[in-house]
Design an enzyme around this catalytic site. Structure first.
Site, short mmCIF file in Angstrom:
data_model
loop_
_atom_site.label_atom_id
_atom_site.label_comp_id
_atom_site.label_asym_id
_atom_site.label_seq_id
_atom_site.Cartn_x
_atom_site.Cartn_y
_atom_site.Cartn_z
N GLU A 109 5.71 12.20 23.05
CA GLU A 109 4.63 12.58 23.96
C GLU A 109 4.99 13.84 24.74
OE1 GLU A 109 3.09 8.06 25.05
OE2 GLU A 109 3.90 9.36 26.61
N CYS A 129 13.91 5.27 24.15
CA CYS A 129 14.90 5.34 25.23
C CYS A 129 15.70 4.04 25.25
CB CYS A 129 14.18 5.52 26.57
SG CYS A 129 15.29 5.71 27.99
N CYS A 133 14.58 0.53 31.57
CA CYS A 133 13.91 0.27 32.85
C CYS A 133 12.76 -0.71 32.63
CB CYS A 133 13.40 1.58 33.44
SG CYS A 133 14.70 2.77 33.80
N GLU A 180 15.99 9.63 28.30
CA GLU A 180 16.88 9.98 29.40
C GLU A 180 17.54 11.32 29.06
OE1 GLU A 180 19.21 11.01 32.03
OE2 GLU A 180 18.18 9.15 32.59
N SER A 211 15.17 15.46 35.44
CA SER A 211 15.24 14.16 36.10
C SER A 211 16.16 13.22 35.31
CB SER A 211 13.84 13.54 36.19
OG SER A 211 13.89 12.25 36.77
N SER A 234 15.67 9.35 39.53
CA SER A 234 14.78 8.19 39.58
C SER A 234 15.54 7.06 40.28
CB SER A 234 14.39 7.77 38.15
OG SER A 234 13.61 8.76 37.55
N LEU A 235 15.18 6.79 41.52
CA LEU A 235 15.93 5.84 42.35
C LEU A 235 15.26 4.46 42.35
CD1 LEU A 235 18.34 5.44 44.23
CD2 LEU A 235 16.89 6.19 46.13
N HIS A 236 14.04 4.39 42.88
CA HIS A 236 13.16 3.22 42.81
C HIS A 236 13.63 2.00 43.60
CE1 HIS A 236 11.14 5.61 39.91
NE2 HIS A 236 12.00 5.41 38.93
N ASN A 310 1.51 3.74 37.64
CA ASN A 310 0.42 3.53 36.69
C ASN A 310 0.65 2.20 36.00
OD1 ASN A 310 -1.32 5.86 36.78
ND2 ASN A 310 0.36 7.05 35.92
N CYS A 353 4.33 7.30 31.24
CA CYS A 353 5.25 7.80 30.23
C CYS A 353 5.48 6.77 29.12
CB CYS A 353 6.58 8.15 30.90
SG CYS A 353 7.73 8.97 29.80
#
Length: 366
Positions: A109, A129, A133, A180, A211, A234-236, A310, A353
């Site tokens: 993509e 990937c 996650c 990643e 990122s 990317s922490l989250h 999303n 994504c």
């Protein structure tokens, strides 16, 4: 041509061994050296780069100011990496999402976004990937293979062709698509150097953002590159326990070690880091989470980019309500944290994504 099991065993996560390297993978100096090795003058590198990145042709035979012998040699030495468009979607806000097929049959993509400051392209670095996650569609089906640098470059060239029709230009690039980037570090770095080069796409370093989910050794390595490229993490989650639930990579690289590497980056480069923080309803979006986040990053030169999630059908997470988003923002600001909420784009298409690939290419994402 599909990748065979034997080819995958021979070279895990790489292109099939019987495929030629991409012409887009060559940096300008690489091109000059290749020409020298083949008895050609170095100035031909400028001509080839002009055909690739200014005139944007997709066949060596179209490079008409090159000798026929050189065109034939290029043809037998390199793959042109033409991406086949499987799906092209356009949202009401102008965001465009592309599902491209690679030469081995896998798909990736790429997203084109329009901002007040111009056009930005979000590129993919891997087919699938392996980070895992729990909220991301990109990891469905795991990692199939890394992309070659030229396959990443080709995404920008392909999207630029679309913009050529309206006499517009790709001015910014973000490496936040499927995969990643730091898991494909060398090819990612080659991509950065190619698109930044003045004879190629000439996209300014400060207009490029990379990122990562937090591969600690590569963060140190990236800091030592001393680039002017923007860097995002990317922490989250502000806690180790919750981050492990959201991002299994936290088990390999715990939060304390991760923050040490981020401090090294900001000290070494003098540059600000952006913390990407996805808001998942009822999971990581309380005022208490905001207070813990502020405490975690208070000593760093940083910015927090909040991302209302999303919804992904294959995942259980839901969007944080607007009032809770505002409470989170207000809490961070009260603690002196520089924070913004990412402007929502492409909500009426498969914008998350990996979501379009998961919908259209189910055989890849099982």
């Amino acid at each position: 041509m599909k990748m065979t099991v034997q080819q995958q065993k021979q070279k895990p996560y790489m292109k099939p061994i019987d495929q030629l390297p991409s012409i887009y993978s060559l940096q300008h100096d690489d091109m000059k050296q290749w020409l020298k090795d083949n008895g050609e003058p170095a100035f031909r590198a400028d001509q080839i780069f002009e055909w690739l990145y200014v005139k944007r042709v997709f066949a060596f035979e179209d490079m008409t100011n090159l000798p026929k012998s050189l065109r034939s040699l290029l043809e037998s030495s390199f793959d042109f990496t033409t991406l086949n468009t499987i799906v092209q979607q356009k949202a009401k806000d102008g965001t465009m999402k592309f599902l491209f097929e690679l030469t081995d049959g896998y798909s990736i993509e790429t997203v084109l976004m329009k901002h007040d400051y111009g056009y930005s392209v979000c590129v993919t670095t891997q087919v699938g990937c392996r980070i895992g996650c729990s909220f991301c569609a990109s990891t469905l089906g795991g990692l199939k293979r890394h992309l070659e640098a030229g396959e990443i470059v080709a995404q920008v060239v392909k999207v630029q062709q679309v913009l050529d029709d309206i006499e517009a230009r790709v001015g910014h690039v973000v490496i936040m698509g499927i995969g990643e980037p730091f898991d494909n570090y060398d090819e990612m770095m080659a991509f950065l150097k190619i698109i930044n080069h003045e004879k190629a796409l000439h996209i300014g370093a400060r207009h490029i953002t990379v990122s990562t989910s937090g591969i600690v050794p590569k963060i140190y390595k990236f800091a030592d590159e001393a680039l002017q490229i923007n860097f995002a993490l990317s922490l989250h989650s502000p806690t180790q326990e919750l981050r492990e639930q959201l991002m299994p990579i936290a088990k390999a690289y715990p939060l304390d070690r991760l923050m040490e590497s981020i401090e090294y980056y900001t000290t070494k480069t003098g540059r600000r880091i952006t913390f990407e923080y996805g808001l998942f309803g009822g999971v990581n979006d309380s005022v208490d989470h905001a207070l813990k986040l502020a405490k975690l990053i208070r000593s760093l030169k940083c910015h927090v980019n909040l991302i209302p999630v999303n919804h992904v059908p294959e995942r259980d997470y839901v969007r944080t309500p607007p009032e809770k988003i505002q409470a989170f923002v207000a809490t961070l600001k009260k603690k002196g944290v520089n924070v913004t909420v990412r402007r929502e784009q492409g909500h009426d298409i498969e914008a998350a994504c990996g979501q379009l690939r998961a919908k259209e290419r189910k055989e890849e994402t099982r």
